[in-house]
Design an enzyme around this catalytic site. Structure first.
Site, short mmCIF file in Angstrom:
data_model
loop_
_atom_site.label_atom_id
_atom_site.label_comp_id
_atom_site.label_asym_id
_atom_site.label_seq_id
_atom_site.Cartn_x
_atom_site.Cartn_y
_atom_site.Cartn_z
N ASP B 130 9.55 -34.04 48.97
CA ASP B 130 10.29 -34.35 47.65
C ASP B 130 9.76 -35.76 46.91
O ASP B 130 9.83 -36.77 47.76
CB ASP B 130 11.94 -34.56 47.68
CG ASP B 130 12.49 -34.13 46.16
OD1 ASP B 130 11.65 -33.62 45.57
OD2 ASP B 130 13.65 -34.34 46.33
N HIS B 137 13.97 -41.05 35.44
CA HIS B 137 14.95 -40.79 36.28
C HIS B 137 15.03 -42.01 37.41
O HIS B 137 15.94 -42.47 37.53
CB HIS B 137 14.71 -39.58 37.01
CG HIS B 137 15.65 -39.34 38.33
ND1 HIS B 137 17.02 -39.28 38.21
CD2 HIS B 137 15.60 -39.40 39.48
CE1 HIS B 137 17.42 -39.09 39.24
NE2 HIS B 137 16.42 -39.42 40.18
N ARG B 146 20.50 -52.04 39.50
CA ARG B 146 19.56 -53.47 39.20
C ARG B 146 19.25 -53.21 37.67
O ARG B 146 18.21 -53.06 37.13
CB ARG B 146 18.28 -53.31 39.94
CG ARG B 146 18.34 -53.46 41.27
CD ARG B 146 16.98 -53.67 42.24
NE ARG B 146 16.07 -52.01 41.44
CZ ARG B 146 16.53 -51.12 42.41
NH1 ARG B 146 17.40 -50.77 43.39
NH2 ARG B 146 15.69 -50.01 41.93
N GLU B 202 19.74 -31.84 40.59
CA GLU B 202 18.71 -32.38 40.08
C GLU B 202 17.43 -31.53 39.64
O GLU B 202 17.23 -30.60 40.39
CB GLU B 202 17.92 -33.32 41.30
CG GLU B 202 18.80 -34.64 41.56
CD GLU B 202 18.27 -35.72 42.30
OE1 GLU B 202 18.72 -36.92 42.34
OE2 GLU B 202 17.08 -35.26 43.13
N GLU B 204 14.07 -30.29 38.91
CA GLU B 204 12.64 -30.82 39.39
C GLU B 204 11.77 -29.63 39.22
O GLU B 204 11.96 -28.39 39.12
CB GLU B 204 12.84 -31.01 40.72
CG GLU B 204 13.72 -32.19 41.22
CD GLU B 204 13.68 -32.96 42.47
OE1 GLU B 204 12.64 -32.64 43.11
OE2 GLU B 204 14.43 -33.67 43.04
N ASP B 236 17.48 -30.07 43.51
CA ASP B 236 17.55 -30.67 44.55
C ASP B 236 19.05 -31.29 44.60
O ASP B 236 19.37 -32.48 44.31
CB ASP B 236 16.66 -31.89 44.50
CG ASP B 236 16.83 -32.87 45.49
OD1 ASP B 236 17.22 -32.46 46.68
OD2 ASP B 236 16.30 -34.09 45.49
N ARG B 240 26.00 -37.28 46.14
CA ARG B 240 25.95 -38.71 45.68
C ARG B 240 26.66 -39.81 46.49
O ARG B 240 26.42 -40.91 46.88
CB ARG B 240 26.24 -38.96 44.37
CG ARG B 240 25.49 -38.25 43.33
CD ARG B 240 24.04 -38.56 43.40
NE ARG B 240 23.20 -37.78 42.22
CZ ARG B 240 21.99 -37.40 42.49
NH1 ARG B 240 21.22 -37.97 43.35
NH2 ARG B 240 21.51 -36.78 41.54
N GLN B 243 25.10 -39.65 50.01
CA GLN B 243 23.88 -40.42 49.82
C GLN B 243 23.98 -42.00 49.78
O GLN B 243 23.22 -42.57 50.66
CB GLN B 243 23.20 -40.08 48.56
CG GLN B 243 21.82 -40.46 48.45
CD GLN B 243 21.05 -39.83 47.07
OE1 GLN B 243 21.55 -38.95 46.58
NE2 GLN B 243 19.95 -40.25 46.74
N LYS B 256 21.19 -34.34 50.97
CA LYS B 256 20.18 -33.42 50.23
C LYS B 256 19.99 -32.19 51.25
O LYS B 256 19.56 -31.21 50.57
CB LYS B 256 18.74 -33.98 50.29
CG LYS B 256 18.85 -35.40 49.47
CD LYS B 256 19.05 -35.22 47.96
CE LYS B 256 18.47 -36.55 47.15
NZ LYS B 256 18.55 -36.40 45.73
N THR B 260 18.61 -26.51 49.04
CA THR B 260 17.78 -26.56 47.83
C THR B 260 17.41 -25.21 46.96
O THR B 260 16.87 -24.49 48.02
CB THR B 260 16.59 -27.51 48.38
OG1 THR B 260 16.85 -28.69 49.00
CG2 THR B 260 15.41 -27.98 47.13
N THR B 363 13.29 -35.69 40.04
CA THR B 363 14.03 -35.46 38.84
C THR B 363 13.29 -35.74 37.65
O THR B 363 12.87 -36.89 37.42
CB THR B 363 15.39 -36.17 38.81
OG1 THR B 363 16.01 -35.86 39.96
CG2 THR B 363 16.27 -35.75 37.66
N GLU B 377 22.89 -39.47 35.97
CA GLU B 377 22.54 -40.16 34.89
C GLU B 377 23.14 -40.16 33.53
O GLU B 377 23.31 -41.01 32.99
CB GLU B 377 20.94 -39.83 34.46
CG GLU B 377 20.05 -40.26 35.67
CD GLU B 377 18.76 -39.33 35.46
OE1 GLU B 377 18.53 -38.35 36.22
OE2 GLU B 377 17.94 -39.77 34.77
#
Lengths: 430, 430
Positions: B130, B137, B146, B202, B204, B236, B240, B243, B256, B260, B363, B377
């Site tokens: 992946d 994304h 950040r 996600e 993809e 995917d 969260r 993760q 994950k 999938t 993504t 997002e």
């Protein structure tokens, strides 16, 4: 299941053999000359061809079904049968290869010198997962970045692991081509491309999965042990400079995927039974495992007591006929989590494990100098080169260097067994 | 290679079909009733059984060899033949299924309504990788951590990727069982165990690898395109909360690996030829790709112009017969790296790619609201729930929610083609 030290084989070189006495009987896939790969059992310095023994009519019942499942050049179908098939085969092999067997003449014709055989991977690996459960290694590596706080907050709760690359798993003896890739040279802000300059090995235990689980069905910790087929040695070759530049935020990728070497013999769960130990007590202040990882039986005997050794043979040593030099002596008791805990954790989200899947333990360093399982730790990231008896210095591996991993199980009152070797020699980048 | 908009099929429902007009001819593995899975071609709302057409003697030469390689319920051997086999098969199918074909009666007997068929994975995936090349994304997710410096320093040099779990790849329509796992609740210092509370999708692109490479032999960027077999959609699914707690330092793992989902049809490189575009210019100040990732031809036409769509159908909408609600519209032009660059990068260290390996793009969000490919997002990490037309709110996915991915290629002078759907419905944790 005869593990007693005095059980002997009529295959004389097996008695007292460092790795493969009668009590071990590991399974692997081998070929001779132009033969198709097939399943064999290591006994002393020889390999017993199970296909030939089957053809001679020396298996029946569950043992016969087990051997039939080893056909096709991969042990996946055999692994899928779980412990009963391994036990049936082991008991029959103990009788056939033990002193007093009536079938020596027939079996002798199915025994080949191991030196004349080529070993292959024992199974077709669907998925390979590399864990990070050598807590001393995680601490040593963490110290390079965070001297005061080497372990991340999740370490003592989560058996940390990540997906590895299955396509480049190779048996012992396969040459290791120095990988190329992007690295960020010290003091630079833009990366360069070229051969890895910080090539390293990692001493790991390889864990073969037997029976799998359906997607969505977690394997409870109390049943996890039943999903272990056997063990091997694993060298997780690592390009430290490529790793440092690529690994944020999704983990190691090309720094590991160029090759991973395996010792070719699967030392079965049954052969390893005398070498089970209580999981070492967690240091004072460490949290208890969460309930899905906690099982009294597993705590009482889920760990393995297996001595691990790393040796280095440089081109210079080879030319001068010097012996390989030991770089480390460690033990699988340095695993912070048991194999059962790894299996329960891996499947707790519903992830499907399949027969022939492979886990790596992560680097199994001990706490003291002389027990570190990678050059990254021994040289503190290349700061302090190791001085070899040959007069050479090493920060990281050079072309021509061969790394040899060995493992050995020793316990009172039973025969010692070994894993054979996992070897790989570095060759120059393409 | 007839892509012109006016080429018509005697299969009437194929003409003007949203996904599968004559110009597409994607390949997949299907089964009917108790039949063994076999290769089929989507044409309109039907599937052409290539096994039956082969038995009827309608293939010869390279097309026949191609169809023979599709046997066994997986397309790996067909993928290994590369572009010539796909071209030969495509040309023959254009003739057989095109208007004026002399074989309509025979072919009609080999055409089944798609609604009566079950789709399987098109290949046995050896390794699934992946990537993370949707730069919008990566920026959106990076901003959550950040705000001033969302992209890490390596992002514009390294096509970031990691190994994924192959065993839990599943075709569209497979239910998605909410995973359980460890999470660190806000404000706590010790983790809890339970069902994921922040389940996400996600959007993809899935990339099927055709011909592979030998270990140690990097695929040069100028040849990389030849290793692409075709494309699909990939969801995917991501936990969260699991993760966030597990991913340091080695990347996403159980967050994950529970499942999938893939759209089952392989839209071939040949069918996609009219939808190739120049790689969008890098923003001013971005570095040039390193030479091993740079090729003039690839820059000139290595990108794909494929519209991507995400829809949500909640249990409430289903009960009220409301239509699924679009959550995002995006495009594969949001990939920062081309498929050829991904292939060249993946193999540059000598990593072996094999026929039937699968890549996910990462993504593929666009830069603007309405184009984000995950709830992470859209809701900014759950801070701003999305209001649905049904009156419901969503921070993350709830049991009963179905996510539907679609893709469509539109260009002047050629017929539009689509990918079919990639669907999955959340069910409660076990």
């Amino acid at each position: 299941m005869n593990h007693t030290a005095n059980a002997r084989s009529w295959v004389e070189h097996a008695n007292g053999h460092r790795d493969f006495p009668l009590q071990n009987l590991p399974l692997g896939i081998f070929s001779r000359a132009s033969q198709a790969p097939r399943c064999g059992v290591a006994i002393g310095d020889a390999i017993l061809d199970l296909e030939a023994v089957l053809a001679a009519g020396l298996f029946d019942g569950a043992a016969k079904a087990a051997v039939e499942a080893t056909r096709g050049g991969a042990l996946n179908a055999f692994f899928a049968l779980g412990s009963p098939a391994r036990v049936a085969l082991r008991e029959r092999l103990l009788a056939l290869l033990g002193e007093g067997s009536e079938h020596q003449a027939v079996l002798q014709a199915a025994l080949y010198p191991a030196s004349e055989c080529q070993m292959h991977l024992p199974a077709k690996v669907g998925d390979y997962t590399d864990f990070y459960v050598g807590i001393q290694h995680a601490t040593n590596v963490g110290k390079l970045f965070r001297p005061d706080n080497p372990l991340l907050p999740n370490y003592k709760y989560v058996p940390i692991g990540y997906h590895g690359r299955a396509s480049t798993l190779r048996p012992s003896g396969t040459e290791v081509i120095r990988p190329k890739g992007q690295t960020l040279p010290a003091g630079q802000t833009e990366p360069s491309f070229g051969p890895c300059a910080r090539l390293d090995y990692e001493l790991e235990l390889g864990i073969w999965i037997g029976q799998g689980n359906a997607m969505g069905q977690a394997i409870p910790i109390g049943e996890a042990e039943q999903h272990l087929a056997g063990l091997c040695l694993l060298n997780d070759w690592s390009a430290r400079d490529i790793q440092a530049w690529e690994y944020q935020p999704l983990g190691p990728f090309l720094s590991k995927s160029f090759i991973t070497s395996l010792s070719p013999w699967v030392v079965t769960a049954e052969a390893l039974a005398p070498f089970r130990r209580a999981q070492p007590a967690r240091p004072e202040g460490d949290p208890q495992p969460l309930p899905y990882l906690l099982d009294a039986q597993d705590q009482a005997q889920g760990a393995f007591d297996i001595e691990l050794e790393v040796l280095l043979l440089t081109a210079n040593m080879r030319e001068r006929n010097l012996p390989a030099q030991r770089l480390a002596l460690s033990n699988t008791l340095n695993m912070y989590w048991t194999v059962a805990q790894l299996i329960a954790h891996h499947s707790v989200n519903g992830c499907q494990l399949q027969p022939g899947d492979l886990f790596g333990s992560g680097t199994l360093s001990g706490p003291l100098e002389g027990s570190f399982g990678s050059l990254l730790e021994i040289t503190e990231g290349g700061k302090h080169p190791v001085e070899l008896a040959s007069g050479e210095l090493r920060k990281f591996l050079e072309d021509g260097d061969e790394i040899i991993l060995r493992a050995r199980c020793v316990a009172e009152g039973v025969a010692s067994i070994g894993f054979g070797e996992c070897r790989g020699t570095i060759v120059a980048a393409n």
